[in-house]
Design a protein around this motif. Structure first.
Motif, PDB file in Angstrom:
ATOM      1  N   LYS A 282       0.828  -1.200   0.000  1.00 29.20           N
ATOM      2  CA  LYS A 282       0.000   0.000   0.000  1.00 29.20           C
ATOM      3  C   LYS A 282       0.868   1.257   0.000  1.00 29.20           C
ATOM      4  CE  LYS A 282      -3.972  -1.999   2.481  1.00 29.20           C
ATOM      5  NZ  LYS A 282      -4.986  -1.834   1.418  1.00 29.20           N
ATOM      6  N   MET A 283       1.939   1.249   0.798  1.00 28.38           N
ATOM      7  CA  MET A 283       2.843   2.397   0.851  1.00 28.38           C
ATOM      8  C   MET A 283       3.554   2.596  -0.478  1.00 28.38           C
ATOM      9  SD  MET A 283       4.467   2.442   4.720  1.00 28.38           S
ATOM     10  CE  MET A 283       4.811   0.690   4.872  1.00 28.38           C
ATOM     11  N   LEU A 284       3.903   1.492  -1.137  1.00 26.44           N
ATOM     12  CA  LEU A 284       4.532   1.595  -2.458  1.00 26.44           C
ATOM     13  C   LEU A 284       3.565   2.200  -3.463  1.00 26.44           C
ATOM     14  CD1 LEU A 284       6.750   1.024  -4.537  1.00 26.44           C
ATOM     15  CD2 LEU A 284       5.818  -1.294  -4.760  1.00 26.44           C
ATOM     16  N   GLY A 285       2.322   1.718  -3.468  1.00 29.80           N
ATOM     17  CA  GLY A 285       1.328   2.259  -4.382  1.00 29.80           C
ATOM     18  C   GLY A 285       1.124   3.755  -4.169  1.00 29.80           C
ATOM     19  N   LYS A 286       1.051   4.162  -2.916  1.00 31.53           N
ATOM     20  CA  LYS A 286       0.881   5.577  -2.587  1.00 31.53           C
ATOM     21  C   LYS A 286       2.072   6.392  -3.072  1.00 31.53           C
ATOM     22  CE  LYS A 286      -0.053   8.572   1.452  1.00 31.53           C
ATOM     23  NZ  LYS A 286       1.191   9.347   1.539  1.00 31.53           N
ATOM     24  N   TYR A 287       3.276   5.856  -2.874  1.00 28.31           N
ATOM     25  CA  TYR A 287       4.498   6.545  -3.300  1.00 28.31           C
ATOM     26  C   TYR A 287       4.534   6.712  -4.819  1.00 28.31           C
ATOM     27  CZ  TYR A 287       9.467   7.297  -4.234  1.00 28.31           C
ATOM     28  OH  TYR A 287      10.655   7.790  -4.695  1.00 28.31           O
ATOM     29  N   LEU A 288       4.190   5.662  -5.544  1.00 29.74           N
ATOM     30  CA  LEU A 288       4.202   5.735  -7.004  1.00 29.74           C
ATOM     31  C   LEU A 288       3.149   6.710  -7.520  1.00 29.74           C
ATOM     32  CD1 LEU A 288       4.685   1.945  -7.873  1.00 29.74           C
ATOM     33  CD2 LEU A 288       6.393   3.768  -8.080  1.00 29.74           C
TER      34      LEU A 288
END
Length: 205
Positions: A33-39
């Motif tokens: 989820k944090m990766l998706g938000k970052y991207l």
């Protein structure tokens, strides 16, 4: 042309990986989820147009979070699976050691396969061929660049050796590849260059 390699989120410890059908832990889901938000927040920087993923559950779960964040449909394929460890896939470490003592990825001969699985040589060839096919499709404009590829640590490690034109074996040193890390490669006139290695800034936010 850029290609972004991403390892799946954290999965359960204590089990053999490979073609395991086990999924992510709660930590792994949160990492994804944090990766998706970052991207999403850095969409202009990455300009991702295509997302491809291994079809093993831990990669699929990671990709679903990216798909939701970027609103880009993911293509799932067995081409980008981790090494096929056959009968050991998803097995408890203790059980695997009892049934198949001493059989590990780095103890196999290059042409010796896991019981019911593939050999290191076959694994390397599969990943190299998958990457070559990906490049052919990109050059023929059958898919849009830039591509984000969600896959596994062993796959990304081989791709480092392929893209940097280094000789690989199953006893070669392993590049640092953390869960949900981003590895950015760009194709230039004289070959591929690494722009970003093992980026996990999204996990520190």
């Amino acid at each position: 042309m850029k290609i972004f390699l991403v390892r799946h989120g954290a999965d359960e410890e204590g089990y053999r990986g490979g073609w395991s059908q086990r999924g992510l832990t709660e930590l792994g889901v949160n990492q994804s989820k944090m990766l998706g938000k970052y991207l999403y927040e850095h969409a202009e920087q990455y300009d991702i147009q295509t997302v491809i993923s291994s079809d093993l559950p831990r990669a699929v779960q990671t990709s679903k979070e990216i798909e939701a964040a970027l609103d880009i449909s993911v293509t799932y394929t067995p081409d980008w699976r981790e090494m096929n460890n056959g009968e050991l896939a998803g097995m408890l470490h203790a059980e695997a050691e009892e049934k198949y003592p001493g059989i590990y990825f780095n103890t196999l001969e290059m042409h010796t396969a896991f019981p019911g699985g593939e050999s290191p040589k076959h694994f390397y060839t599969r990943i190299r061929n998958s990457f070559e096919n990906l490049c052919i499709q990109l050059e023929a404009k059958k898919m849009k660049s830039n591509v984000l590829l969600v896959t596994h640590g062993g796959v990304i490690n081989i791709l480092y050796y392929v893209l940097l034109n280094r000789e690989w074996s199953n006893t070669s040193s392993f590049y640092p590849i953390y869960n949900t890390s981003i590895h950015t490669f760009e194709r230039q006139q004289n070959g591929w260059s690494v722009l970003e290695m093992n980026r996990i800034s999204h996990l520190r936010s």
